[in-house]
Design an enzyme around this catalytic site. Structure first.
Site, PDB file in Angstrom:
ATOM      1  CG  ASP A  43      -1.615  -1.150   1.594  1.00 52.95           C
ATOM      2  OD1 ASP A  43      -1.581  -2.087   0.799  1.00 52.95           O
ATOM      3  OD2 ASP A  43      -2.235  -1.177   2.671  1.00 52.95           O
ATOM      4  CG  PHE A 101      -0.052  -3.625   9.173  1.00 51.62           C
ATOM      5  CD1 PHE A 101       1.195  -4.202   8.965  1.00 51.62           C
ATOM      6  CD2 PHE A 101      -1.160  -4.472   9.241  1.00 51.62           C
ATOM      7  CE1 PHE A 101       1.340  -5.578   8.822  1.00 51.62           C
ATOM      8  CE2 PHE A 101      -1.030  -5.847   9.094  1.00 51.62           C
ATOM      9  CZ  PHE A 101       0.219  -6.404   8.885  1.00 51.62           C
ATOM     10  CG  ASP A 167      -5.272  -0.058   6.892  1.00 51.52           C
ATOM     11  OD1 ASP A 167      -4.170  -0.400   7.387  1.00 51.52           O
ATOM     12  OD2 ASP A 167      -5.969  -0.828   6.209  1.00 51.52           O
TER      13      ASP A 167
HETATM   14  C1  FRU Z   1      -4.064  -3.519   2.605  1.00 45.22           C
HETATM   15  C2  FRU Z   1      -3.447  -3.996   3.911  1.00 45.22           C
HETATM   16  C3  FRU Z   1      -3.778  -3.037   5.032  1.00 45.22           C
HETATM   17  C4  FRU Z   1      -2.644  -3.254   5.983  1.00 45.22           C
HETATM   18  C5  FRU Z   1      -1.474  -3.467   5.051  1.00 45.22           C
HETATM   19  C6  FRU Z   1      -0.418  -4.383   5.573  1.00 45.22           C
HETATM   20  O1  FRU Z   1      -3.422  -4.019   1.481  1.00 45.22           O
HETATM   21  O2  FRU Z   1      -3.872  -5.306   4.201  1.00 45.22           O
HETATM   22  O3  FRU Z   1      -5.046  -3.226   5.619  1.00 45.22           O
HETATM   23  O4  FRU Z   1      -2.426  -2.179   6.849  1.00 45.22           O
HETATM   24  O5  FRU Z   1      -2.022  -3.984   3.856  1.00 45.22           O
HETATM   25  O6  FRU Z   1       0.721  -4.330   4.782  1.00 45.22           O
END
Ligand code: FRU
Length: 510
Positions: A43, A101, A167
């Protein structure tokens, strides 16, 4: 960090530097898209214009081209298209967490603040929201107030909340900081809303919005922003087959902290688009960047020590019909080197397309076709074709049905298939043609259709000699009002091969 851990980190860092030279030499290395110097990227995180420079962070595993211990990679740019690598901004603290994350960035006074999710499957709760601060936009220190949101609210008003809580996307609205985070309850995705004056103490406001039962079981990477007088909640829903990243368009009742969606739209119809995030530029544009892959992809570049890329930055707007339009940011034109072709002609059915000047693996192609011959059943754009035609990608358009299909079944390595989009009927005063702006990079296609009505992002891994392009009209003729193409720059050359990287970031953070 113990001495042993430090030694291990240094060894791993040296290995990452070696991997970076391997990744730089990869025949698939993108020429103008953000990719990791080596290792893994997913991401986009923390998009912000801070002290005049654009910062993009990304989910990053520096030590292997696969999802693993998540760090925040970091690049900056002064024009949104030429990027420079900075040291890794966040690293997980091995004693506390398995990964940093996804999250977002805001500027508070002179400080750049990152809000991210600390993740550990070994901890209860497994996901907590945390803060890291920087005065120079390069080195980040995790806040001593962490975790700033230690657990899901007891009063979320929902039964069956799972431990998913991640997130955080932060924005300033009506005199305070607002934060939306993704969660899941009773098999439905949720966006939770918090408010704060300090960034360290957060008050739960309620559920901003939740799935209507068809929109996925967990909302990853929620983003909430005003657009053209309405509000958009952008989500990456898990377990919503056929859908990746949605715009929910509707009305926001800020006093109650509730969003009521009235329309739903795919943010991108391609297979390779997920976890997009937006930010507002100083000149008021809403700019989006997405992860140009998908969790179920095959990643052929793993063999070269890297995997994952981000899309070009895209500007969003709301049109008169209330739909979101997505166009490449105007700065994308800065990537143009030399113009290969720029003319119009009549495309006679079943004859070759007359565009042999277009060749290469790093191009922008802009074309406008008019279907004035009713016997023209199909219009085809052939992309990245090998000399014998065995390897190629086709974009096929049925003018009568206004159906556009991207066919990558013969595109090369990686996941392949077809994806189809039904285009809207043209507004009465507009010509019923097809306008395409296609960005080709070594292992990707981004296809913008009819001035941002639709976009498709697709990763392809063609043979090295698959550098030809063609046009075809089937059944009748069509009018190519204009065909233009430019060769695009390689922003990572020369010498921009090495992460700059991991070492400083890792040590500073632990
Ligand atoms: C989305 C996700 C997020 C998370 C991240 C982990 O692609 O699953 O929800 O924070 O990737 O890398």
């Amino acid at each position: 960090m113990t001495n042993r851990q430090k030694n291990e980190t240094e060894k791993a860092t040296a290995a990452a530097m070696k991997e970076a030279s391997r990744a730089a030499a990869s025949p698939y290395r993108p020429r103008y898209h953000i990719m990791p110097a080596s290792g893994w990227l997913n991401d986009p995180n923390g998009l912000i214009q801070y002290r005049g420079r654009f910062h993009v962070f990304y989910q990053h595993h520096p030590f292997a081209p696969a999802f693993g211990s998540m760090h925040w990679g970091h690049v900056v740019s002064s024009d949104l298209v030429h990027w420079e690598r900075l040291p890794v901004a966040l690293a997980p603290d091995p004693a506390e967490e398995e990964g940093c994350f996804s999250g977002s960035a805001v500027a508070r006074g002179g400080t750049l603040a990152l809000l991210y999710t600390s993740h550990s499957d070994r901890r209860d709760p497994k996901e907590q929201q945390c803060l890291a601060l920087s005065r120079d936009g390069v080195r980040f220190l995790k806040s001593t107030a962490n975790p700033v949101i230690p657990r899901l609210p007891a009063n979320a008003g929902e039964n069956g909340l799972t431990g998913d809580f991640r997130d955080p996307k932060v924005f300033w609205d009506r005199g305070c900081w607002n934060l939306v985070a993704g969660a899941s309850a009773d098999g439905k995705g949720l966006a939770l809303l918090y408010r704060s004056r300090s960034l360290t103490r957060w008050r739960f406001q309620g559920v901003l919005c939740q799935s209507d039962g068809t929109q996925g079981s967990m909302w990853e990477c929620p983003d909430f922003f005003p657009l053209g007088g309405r509000h958009v909640l952008m989500i990456s829903p898990m377990n919503m087959p056929g859908h990746k990243n949605l715009f929910l368009i509707g009305e926001y009742d800020a006093a109650r902290g509730r969003f009521s969606p009235q329309a739903q739209q795919e943010a991108d119809f391609g297979h390779d688009f997920y976890a997009a995030q937006t930010f507002e530029t100083a000149d008021g544009r809403r700019v989006l960047i997405g992860w140009m892959d998908a969790w179920d992809d095959v990643f052929p570049t793993r063999a070269d020590g890297w995997a994952g890329a981000l899309t070009l930055p895209r500007e969003l707007s709301l049109d008169s019909t209330g739909r979101v339009r997505t166009r490449p940011v105007r700065e994308a034109e800065l990537l143009r080197k030399n113009r290969l072709i720029d003319f119009g002609f009549r495309l006679i059915h079943h004859s070759a397309g007359n565009i042999s000047e277009i060749t290469g693996d790093s191009l922008e192609i802009a074309l406008s076709a008019l279907f004035d011959d009713p016997s023209c059943r199909e219009f085809v754009v052939v992309l990245r074709a090998s000399p014998d035609g065995g390897c190629r990608t086709e974009l096929r358009y049925l003018p009568q049905e206004r159906r556009l299909t991207l066919d990558t079944t013969r595109a090369g390595a990686g996941r392949t298939g077809t994806v189809s989009v039904q285009l809207a009927a043209p507004e009465p005063e507009k010509t019923p043609g097809l306008r395409l702006r296609i960005y080709v990079d070594r292992c990707s296609l981004e296809i913008f259709v009819n001035d941002g009505e639709t976009v498709l992002s697709e990763r392809i891994y063609p043979a090295r000699d698959a550098l030809a392009y063609d046009l075809r009209a089937v059944g009748g003729d069509c009018e190519m009002q204009s065909v233009a193409a430019w060769e695009l720059e390689d922003i990572w050359e020369p010498g921009e091969s090495v992460p700059g990287t991991a070492k400083e970031g890792l040590v500073q953070n632990a």
